[in-house]
Design a protein around this motif. Sequence first.
Motif, PDB file in Angstrom:
ATOM      1  N   THR A   1      -2.667  -9.244  -1.508  1.00 25.03           N
ATOM      2  CA  THR A   1      -3.755  -8.933  -0.584  1.00 25.03           C
ATOM      3  C   THR A   1      -4.262 -10.138   0.191  1.00 25.03           C
ATOM      4  O   THR A   1      -4.274 -10.136   1.423  1.00 25.03           O
ATOM      5  CB  THR A   1      -4.928  -8.282  -1.352  1.00 25.03           C
ATOM      6  OG1 THR A   1      -4.438  -7.160  -2.072  1.00 25.03           O
ATOM      7  CG2 THR A   1      -5.995  -7.819  -0.385  1.00 25.03           C
TER       8      THR A   1
ATOM      9  N   PHE B   1       0.819  -1.207   0.000  1.00 25.05           N
ATOM     10  CA  PHE B   1       0.000   0.000   0.000  1.00 25.05           C
ATOM     11  C   PHE B   1       0.859   1.265   0.000  1.00 25.05           C
ATOM     12  O   PHE B   1       0.418   2.311  -0.470  1.00 25.05           O
ATOM     13  CB  PHE B   1      -0.981  -0.023   1.169  1.00 25.05           C
ATOM     14  CG  PHE B   1      -2.253  -0.746   0.821  1.00 25.05           C
ATOM     15  CD1 PHE B   1      -3.403  -0.053   0.506  1.00 25.05           C
ATOM     16  CD2 PHE B   1      -2.285  -2.126   0.755  1.00 25.05           C
ATOM     17  CE1 PHE B   1      -4.565  -0.702   0.147  1.00 25.05           C
ATOM     18  CE2 PHE B   1      -3.440  -2.803   0.394  1.00 25.05           C
ATOM     19  CZ  PHE B   1      -4.584  -2.092   0.091  1.00 25.05           C
TER      20      PHE B   1
ATOM     21  N   GLY C   1      -0.035   3.173   3.310  1.00 26.40           N
ATOM     22  CA  GLY C   1      -0.592   4.082   2.320  1.00 26.40           C
ATOM     23  C   GLY C   1      -0.325   5.537   2.650  1.00 26.40           C
ATOM     24  O   GLY C   1       0.053   6.333   1.773  1.00 26.40           O
TER      25      GLY C   1
ATOM     26  N   ARG D   1      -1.929  -1.395   6.593  1.00 24.19           N
ATOM     27  CA  ARG D   1      -2.318  -0.880   5.271  1.00 24.19           C
ATOM     28  C   ARG D   1      -2.404   0.642   5.302  1.00 24.19           C
ATOM     29  O   ARG D   1      -1.881   1.335   4.413  1.00 24.19           O
ATOM     30  CB  ARG D   1      -3.690  -1.443   4.875  1.00 24.19           C
ATOM     31  CG  ARG D   1      -3.696  -2.875   4.452  1.00 24.19           C
ATOM     32  CD  ARG D   1      -5.092  -3.475   4.559  1.00 24.19           C
ATOM     33  NE  ARG D   1      -6.055  -2.800   3.723  1.00 24.19           N
ATOM     34  CZ  ARG D   1      -6.705  -3.365   2.704  1.00 24.19           C
ATOM     35  NH1 ARG D   1      -6.483  -4.617   2.407  1.00 24.19           N
ATOM     36  NH2 ARG D   1      -7.575  -2.679   2.008  1.00 24.19           N
TER      37      ARG D   1
END
Length: 540
Positions: free
Chosen positions: A391, A292, A422, A418
Amino acid sequence: MPGTSLETATLTPAPAPSPSKDRRWIVLAVLCLSVFVVVVDNTIVNVALPTLNRSLGASITSLQWIVDAYSLAFAGLLLAGGGIGDRLGRKGTMQVGLVFFGLFSAAAAWSHSAGALISTRALMGVAAAFIFPASLAILTSVFPDPSERQKALGIWGATSGIAVAFGPIVGGALLEHFWWGSIFLVNVPIVIVTLIAGGVVIPRLPKVAQHPFDIRGVLISTVGVTMLVLGIIEGPQWGWASPGTLACFAVAAVLLTLFTLLELRTEGPLLDVRVFKIPRFSGGALSISVAFFCLFGFIFLITQYFQFVKGYSTLSAGMHTLPFAIVAAIFTPIAAVVALRVGSRLVVTTGLLLMGGGLVVAAFNSEAGTSYFGPIIVAMVLLALGLASITAPTAEAVMGSVPDEQRGAAAAVNNTTRELGGTLGVAVFGSIFASSFAPKIISAFRPLPIPAGPKAEAHQSMAATLAVVAHAPHAVQPALQSVAFTAFHSGLQVACIAGAGVALMGAVGAFRLLPGRGAAEVETVREPEPCTGDLSLVGA
């Protein structure tokens, strides 16, 4: 007892009532819908920022916080949301989260100021933190068989990947036909359908955690993670070495260290932190975080590339990310099945290498004249294939490493990593981009006969640069635009190469930590007890 230890043992499914095989897949559809609405809202708002600037008079700082308030509250409360679901019931926790998510979405749609919208976005993030981990924990309980669970996680992961790409598309379409509040109001009917369907088909699973609620752990972890995310979000603006950023990271380090020490000595901890000693758990969390990091960093720059360099409209820019969504939707379930046959190590490592390859292709093929139907699509397909490969196997690695009473907390760890990955990806890609882009713009614009204010702001973003170009003397506009495009390409190139390096390091970590074909995939932890001694890894 002087100490406890991790062990290798067979993972026993919880003695919870399980729906029939056919009904399980209907339950999965409801869980995917709940995840879709949460993830879409994390990306849909980006395309509305220019509209919000005009409609609400939002400043640059306010626009940033309209985006970041959601992520900050979401990431900070995930661990608390997962723990509450474990103790109070996962179905009820998810349903209550959905109710408030719908209410706060409606409130966001009718906000009359930037401050009100920031507040409602933060409240939406709070509600989302109770939906996401509960949905993943319910999935693992409803699919106790590892092979079925891996397939279900593949579909769940595909939904998440599709949502990331569909956010800009849905947002762009709504903004072309309705007012800006529609991008939030659209959540309400989805929430209503999910609530009704969930109430009918999701079984009421028993409360799996019997220990008292770890309020101390909730408070410390929430503040610690929130300060960590805040430091990551504000680092590019404040400066990575500024007192504010360093203070955020220092407080986060102290609190998360304290959380770890206290959880080791707590009966019924919010999270049994000893799971991080299980290579499979740590490898899964590391890999999804790196994935991510690369994905969100790439999306942050490629959407600007589409709009500012290629000249696509908001909706068109979103539509041009559609190949990513299609590939992710098709190959995520396939990768989950392949991982069952060859082991998660090979699949996840390959996925991270593919993501790194996609970033390299983007780095050297992002000039203004580059054809979309060529290197750009190749880059997106490689990134989508990589994410599809990562994933489901990483979610299974994390969720399969813990007993049922810890799965809400484990789901929170999966989702927190995640979010951290990100958020860090956007911050780092953005900072690296700016370090290359800004000096070139400052040097080119310095001699221009332009007012000092706009000239000083030109290097802050591509949008600001093009605004200054539009007001420059007509004779020099083509040359300045060329300089801007070249500077953008240079910044994107450096950022993508750095991201590819991170993907390569992640691949090495995944190869070392995740189990290969035929390796034991069932490490878990015993019921945690107060611990004062050594924590050693022993074979059963």
